[in-house]
Design a protein around this motif. Structure first.
Motif, PDB file in Angstrom:
ATOM      1  N   SER A 299       0.829  -1.207   0.000  1.00  0.00           N
ATOM      2  CA  SER A 299       0.000   0.000   0.000  1.00  0.00           C
ATOM      3  C   SER A 299       0.866   1.260   0.000  1.00  0.00           C
ATOM      4  O   SER A 299       0.540   2.249  -0.663  1.00  0.00           O
ATOM      5  CB  SER A 299      -0.970   0.007   1.184  1.00  0.00           C
TER       6      SER A 299
ATOM      7  N   GLU B   4       2.238   1.774  -3.537  1.00  0.00           N
ATOM      8  CA  GLU B   4       1.228   2.362  -4.424  1.00  0.00           C
ATOM      9  C   GLU B   4       1.093   3.852  -4.164  1.00  0.00           C
ATOM     10  O   GLU B   4       0.984   4.651  -5.092  1.00  0.00           O
ATOM     11  CB  GLU B   4      -0.127   1.672  -4.250  1.00  0.00           C
TER      12      GLU B   4
ATOM     13  N   LYS C 271       3.965   5.609  -5.747  1.00  0.00           N
ATOM     14  CA  LYS C 271       3.810   5.655  -7.213  1.00  0.00           C
ATOM     15  C   LYS C 271       2.891   6.804  -7.618  1.00  0.00           C
ATOM     16  O   LYS C 271       3.185   7.555  -8.561  1.00  0.00           O
ATOM     17  CB  LYS C 271       3.234   4.342  -7.741  1.00  0.00           C
TER      18      LYS C 271
END
Length: 92
Positions: free
Chosen positions: A18, A21, A24
């Motif tokens: 998580s 992500e 990102k």
């Protein structure tokens, strides 16, 4: 020594999926904001006034200091620059 392969650098440096992500998304937003500032030919001071930030804060953003920005803050900065942020969610 074994060799590992990752989909992105964020997957390589962050073991929590998580968090990877989140990194990102923040990275993509920071690059898009930086590109918008560059495309308009703005100085950091001019960009700061358009974003409602200080010049040192814009400097942090343009230098990629990702740890200093939340996803929420980056969405707000993008919106202040007239950018539309879209989120796409896929099954893992």
């Amino acid at each position: 020594m074994t060799e590992s392969h990752f989909k992105s650098v964020w997957d390589a440096i962050e073991s929590d999926a998580s968090q990877a992500e989140n990194l990102k998304l923040r990275s993509a937003l920071m690059m898009a904001i930086a590109e918008r500032v560059k495309a308009r030919g703005w100085t950091q001071s001019v960009a700061a006034s358009h974003c409602g930030l200080t010049q040192p804060r814009v400097n942090d953003l343009l230098r990629g200091r990702i740890s200093r920005f939340s996803l929420d803050a980056l969405v707000n900065i993008a919106a202040a620059l007239g950018m539309q942020v879209r989120l796409e969610v896929d099954a893992a």
